[in-house]
Design a protein around this motif. Structure first.
Motif, PDB file in Angstrom:
ATOM      1  N   GLY A 109       0.816  -1.215   0.000  1.00  0.00           N
ATOM      2  CA  GLY A 109       0.000   0.000   0.000  1.00  0.00           C
ATOM      3  C   GLY A 109       0.847   1.261   0.000  1.00  0.00           C
ATOM      4  O   GLY A 109       0.720   2.110  -0.902  1.00  0.00           O
ATOM      5  N   PRO A 110       1.746   1.424   0.971  1.00  0.00           N
ATOM      6  CA  PRO A 110       2.607   2.617   0.966  1.00  0.00           C
ATOM      7  C   PRO A 110       3.566   2.663  -0.222  1.00  0.00           C
ATOM      8  O   PRO A 110       3.867   3.745  -0.724  1.00  0.00           O
ATOM      9  CB  PRO A 110       3.389   2.481   2.282  1.00  0.00           C
ATOM     10  CG  PRO A 110       2.545   1.606   3.143  1.00  0.00           C
ATOM     11  CD  PRO A 110       1.881   0.649   2.207  1.00  0.00           C
ATOM     12  N   LEU A 111       4.038   1.480  -0.687  1.00  0.00           N
ATOM     13  CA  LEU A 111       4.961   1.458  -1.820  1.00  0.00           C
ATOM     14  C   LEU A 111       4.289   2.002  -3.075  1.00  0.00           C
ATOM     15  O   LEU A 111       4.845   2.869  -3.763  1.00  0.00           O
ATOM     16  CB  LEU A 111       5.449   0.032  -2.056  1.00  0.00           C
ATOM     17  CG  LEU A 111       6.293  -0.204  -3.319  1.00  0.00           C
ATOM     18  CD1 LEU A 111       7.564   0.630  -3.292  1.00  0.00           C
ATOM     19  CD2 LEU A 111       6.630  -1.682  -3.480  1.00  0.00           C
ATOM     20  N   ILE A 112       3.105   1.501  -3.368  1.00  0.00           N
ATOM     21  CA  ILE A 112       2.394   1.950  -4.576  1.00  0.00           C
ATOM     22  C   ILE A 112       1.983   3.411  -4.439  1.00  0.00           C
ATOM     23  O   ILE A 112       2.185   4.227  -5.355  1.00  0.00           O
ATOM     24  CB  ILE A 112       1.174   1.055  -4.828  1.00  0.00           C
ATOM     25  CG1 ILE A 112       1.625  -0.372  -5.160  1.00  0.00           C
ATOM     26  CG2 ILE A 112       0.312   1.612  -5.960  1.00  0.00           C
ATOM     27  CD1 ILE A 112       0.505  -1.379  -5.219  1.00  0.00           C
ATOM     28  N   GLY A 114       3.235   5.764  -2.431  1.00  0.00           N
ATOM     29  CA  GLY A 114       4.400   6.636  -2.424  1.00  0.00           C
ATOM     30  C   GLY A 114       5.044   6.773  -3.790  1.00  0.00           C
ATOM     31  O   GLY A 114       5.464   7.870  -4.177  1.00  0.00           O
ATOM     32  N   SER A 115       5.118   5.670  -4.533  1.00  0.00           N
ATOM     33  CA  SER A 115       5.738   5.718  -5.865  1.00  0.00           C
ATOM     34  C   SER A 115       4.936   6.598  -6.819  1.00  0.00           C
ATOM     35  O   SER A 115       5.508   7.407  -7.564  1.00  0.00           O
ATOM     36  CB  SER A 115       5.857   4.300  -6.432  1.00  0.00           C
ATOM     37  OG  SER A 115       6.666   3.491  -5.611  1.00  0.00           O
ATOM     38  N   ILE A 116       3.623   6.452  -6.798  1.00  0.00           N
ATOM     39  CA  ILE A 116       2.770   7.248  -7.694  1.00  0.00           C
ATOM     40  C   ILE A 116       2.873   8.733  -7.349  1.00  0.00           C
ATOM     41  O   ILE A 116       3.044   9.588  -8.236  1.00  0.00           O
ATOM     42  CB  ILE A 116       1.311   6.764  -7.614  1.00  0.00           C
ATOM     43  CG1 ILE A 116       1.190   5.359  -8.212  1.00  0.00           C
ATOM     44  CG2 ILE A 116       0.378   7.743  -8.335  1.00  0.00           C
ATOM     45  CD1 ILE A 116      -0.189   4.748  -8.041  1.00  0.00           C
ATOM     46  N   HIS A 132      20.904  10.607 -13.644  1.00  0.00           N
ATOM     47  CA  HIS A 132      21.267   9.408 -14.400  1.00  0.00           C
ATOM     48  C   HIS A 132      20.348   8.223 -14.127  1.00  0.00           C
ATOM     49  O   HIS A 132      20.716   7.081 -14.442  1.00  0.00           O
ATOM     50  CB  HIS A 132      22.713   9.010 -14.084  1.00  0.00           C
ATOM     51  CG  HIS A 132      23.706  10.102 -14.339  1.00  0.00           C
ATOM     52  ND1 HIS A 132      23.915  10.650 -15.589  1.00  0.00           N
ATOM     53  CD2 HIS A 132      24.526  10.785 -13.489  1.00  0.00           C
ATOM     54  CE1 HIS A 132      24.830  11.601 -15.510  1.00  0.00           C
ATOM     55  NE2 HIS A 132      25.218  11.703 -14.246  1.00  0.00           N
ATOM     56  N   ALA A 133      19.174   8.461 -13.586  1.00  0.00           N
ATOM     57  CA  ALA A 133      18.241   7.370 -13.304  1.00  0.00           C
ATOM     58  C   ALA A 133      16.929   7.602 -14.034  1.00  0.00           C
ATOM     59  O   ALA A 133      16.504   8.744 -14.229  1.00  0.00           O
ATOM     60  CB  ALA A 133      17.981   7.252 -11.795  1.00  0.00           C
ATOM     61  N   ALA A 134      16.302   6.514 -14.450  1.00  0.00           N
ATOM     62  CA  ALA A 134      14.992   6.618 -15.089  1.00  0.00           C
ATOM     63  C   ALA A 134      13.976   7.147 -14.081  1.00  0.00           C
ATOM     64  O   ALA A 134      14.066   6.848 -12.883  1.00  0.00           O
ATOM     65  CB  ALA A 134      14.556   5.252 -15.610  1.00  0.00           C
ATOM     66  N   PRO A 135      12.987   7.926 -14.528  1.00  0.00           N
ATOM     67  CA  PRO A 135      12.013   8.497 -13.593  1.00  0.00           C
ATOM     68  C   PRO A 135      11.292   7.442 -12.765  1.00  0.00           C
ATOM     69  O   PRO A 135      11.078   7.636 -11.563  1.00  0.00           O
ATOM     70  CB  PRO A 135      11.044   9.250 -14.521  1.00  0.00           C
ATOM     71  CG  PRO A 135      11.859   9.585 -15.730  1.00  0.00           C
ATOM     72  CD  PRO A 135      12.800   8.439 -15.905  1.00  0.00           C
ATOM     73  N   VAL A 140      10.050   4.747  -7.668  1.00  0.00           N
ATOM     74  CA  VAL A 140       9.922   3.516  -6.872  1.00  0.00           C
ATOM     75  C   VAL A 140      10.933   3.506  -5.735  1.00  0.00           C
ATOM     76  O   VAL A 140      10.642   2.987  -4.641  1.00  0.00           O
ATOM     77  CB  VAL A 140      10.093   2.273  -7.772  1.00  0.00           C
ATOM     78  CG1 VAL A 140      10.085   0.994  -6.943  1.00  0.00           C
ATOM     79  CG2 VAL A 140       8.968   2.213  -8.806  1.00  0.00           C
ATOM     80  N   SER A 141      12.106   4.091  -5.937  1.00  0.00           N
ATOM     81  CA  SER A 141      13.102   4.170  -4.865  1.00  0.00           C
ATOM     82  C   SER A 141      12.555   4.980  -3.694  1.00  0.00           C
ATOM     83  O   SER A 141      12.700   4.592  -2.524  1.00  0.00           O
ATOM     84  CB  SER A 141      14.390   4.806  -5.391  1.00  0.00           C
ATOM     85  OG  SER A 141      14.970   4.015  -6.411  1.00  0.00           O
ATOM     86  N   ILE A 142      11.929   6.106  -3.999  1.00  0.00           N
ATOM     87  CA  ILE A 142      11.322   6.923  -2.941  1.00  0.00           C
ATOM     88  C   ILE A 142      10.156   6.174  -2.304  1.00  0.00           C
ATOM     89  O   ILE A 142       9.991   6.170  -1.078  1.00  0.00           O
ATOM     90  CB  ILE A 142      10.850   8.276  -3.526  1.00  0.00           C
ATOM     91  CG1 ILE A 142      12.059   9.092  -3.991  1.00  0.00           C
ATOM     92  CG2 ILE A 142      10.040   9.057  -2.486  1.00  0.00           C
ATOM     93  CD1 ILE A 142      11.694  10.363  -4.743  1.00  0.00           C
ATOM     94  N   GLY A 143       9.357   5.506  -3.134  1.00  0.00           N
ATOM     95  CA  GLY A 143       8.233   4.739  -2.601  1.00  0.00           C
ATOM     96  C   GLY A 143       8.684   3.620  -1.678  1.00  0.00           C
ATOM     97  O   GLY A 143       8.039   3.347  -0.655  1.00  0.00           O
TER      98      GLY A 143
END
Length: 406
Positions: A109-112, A114-116, A132-135, A140-143
């Motif tokens: 729940g928090p992963l999805i 937070g990522s969105i 240098h990272a894909a958006p 997802v890293s922040i999520g």
């Protein structure tokens, strides 16, 4: 001589001062928070500690080894079972399937969410998108950092709960074990995803040796669990540094962070061996007397100019997202049937604690270029604030009849 003086100053600022403050405030805050705050304050105020040789080279190495030990003990703690609870305050029994389902929802729940939200609202902010990272990788890293629960810190928090509340804490720990394992797996997957097909190109004999070594450690652990359950103590102690060093080296050779290998090395040690180790004592010593060097240096390495007012607002937004998403996820799908509303809210308030694990995860992600310095600064603040709020939030929502010892 200069390096020794720098080490003494380093230890004084980031180990002794936080310990004294921790004692003076009655240990109401986890000690992990204090050196981070000191380091962040110095970074924001641009205090020239570099003139004193801080961070010291030796202090950096000590702090790094301490965090490797903490990651290793976090893996070992997967086998530290609290035992069957027969108290009158015991929570309803749950099945393994329900527990895993609850853990998946509590993390997912928090992963999805937070990522969105990170993709839509935070990455467009100035300085938040890593160059240098894909958006989607950055989002997802922040999520993942928003979703994680702090197993080592939670273990300490649960130890301080009143007996009437400890069953809730033990259930939260079971969820945190699953979430903690998912964090390290997620970090590994993200690092492979960021490298793309290049992750497997150019492999030499060392990479294949690393895979074989990890497989060998796992096989040895399984064999020992069945056929060598009660070895002499010296065998266990001699095996511990071998697992730690081998796991860390293997993950580094595979292009992953050493902490990932340290965690999984602990997780695949024979459970019967682990239960004879003073895991709690070793982890506590590293946390209080050695790892503050790592935490303080992490705070010190923050770009002070990144902690602008918009970043502070973003940090509090991340705190709100993290708390609401975690508690709502546990409330919607509790890990055990027939939990009361207050019990579900109490478990959610414990699981929203970020603590050490998010700090380590954010450090890994920053080092791999998967989050920016602005995001790192905000995630560090999220870890500090969420950890500080854990105790008060639990007291507020937990069923009446017990308190948290302070």
């Amino acid at each position: 001589m200069e390096s020794f003086i720098a080490l003494i100053a380093d230890v004084g600022i980031f180990v002794l001062v936080p310990w004294v403050l921790w004692r003076l405030i009655g240990k109401v805050l986890p000690i992990v928070v204090l050196p981070i705050l000191l380091g962040m304050g110095m970074a924001v105020l641009h205090i020239p500690v570099a003139n004193m040789g801080i961070p010291s080279v030796i202090g950096d190495e000590i702090g790094w080894v301490a965090v490797l030990v903490l990651a290793f003990t976090a893996g070992l703690e997967m086998w530290q079972h609290p035992g069957e609870d027969t108290s009158p305050h015991a929570v309803p029994q749950t099945s393994v399937g329900r527990l895993l389902g609850g853990a998946a929802v509590a993390l997912g729940g928090p992963l999805i969410t937070g990522s969105i939200l990170a993709y839509m609202f935070f990455l467009p902010l100035k300085g938040w998108h890593p160059p240098h990272a894909a958006p989607w990788v950055a989002a997802v890293s922040i999520g993942l950092c928003i979703a994680v629960s702090a197993l080592p810190v939670l273990i300490g928090v649960v130890r301080e709960l009143d007996a009437s509340q400890r069953p809730l804490g033990q259930l939260a720990l079971k969820l945190a074990v699953v979430d903690d394992a998912a964090l390290w797996i997620g970090l590994a997957i993200l690092q492979f995803a960021e490298k793309g097909s290049a992750a497997l190109h150019g492999w030499t004999g060392l990479e294949f040796l690393a895979v074989a070594l990890l497989a060998g450690l796992a096989a040895a652990g399984t064999w020992a669990s069945r056929h060598f359950k009660h070895p002499p103590s010296w065998v266990i102690w001699a095996t511990v540094p071998v697992y730690l060093a081998a796991g860390s080296w293997a993950s580094k050779q595979l292009g992953l962070h050493e902490l990932i290998g340290a965690y999984f090395a602990g997780a695949i040690m024979p459970p019967s061996w682990v239960r004879r180790l003073p895991v709690e004592e070793v982890g506590t010593f590293a946390l209080i007397w050695l790892a503050p060097l790592f935490f303080g240096h992490s705070g010190l390495h923050i770009n002070g100019d990144a902690l602008t007012w918009p970043s502070v607002v973003a940090s509090f937004s991340l705190v709100a997202i993290s708390i609401i998403a975690k508690i709502a996820s546990v409330y919607v799908f509790p890990p055990a049937p027939n939990l009361s509303r207050r019990q579900a809210l109490a478990i959610g308030s414990l699981l929203q604690c970020k603590g050490l694990m998010e700090i380590v995860a954010a450090t890994i992600l920053l080092g791999q270029g998967m989050i920016s310095e602005f995001a790192f600064a905000s995630l560090m603040m999220l870890a500090v604030i969420s950890t500080m709020l854990t105790g008060p939030m639990f007291k507020l929502v937990a069923p009446r009849g017990g308190t948290v010892k302070t």
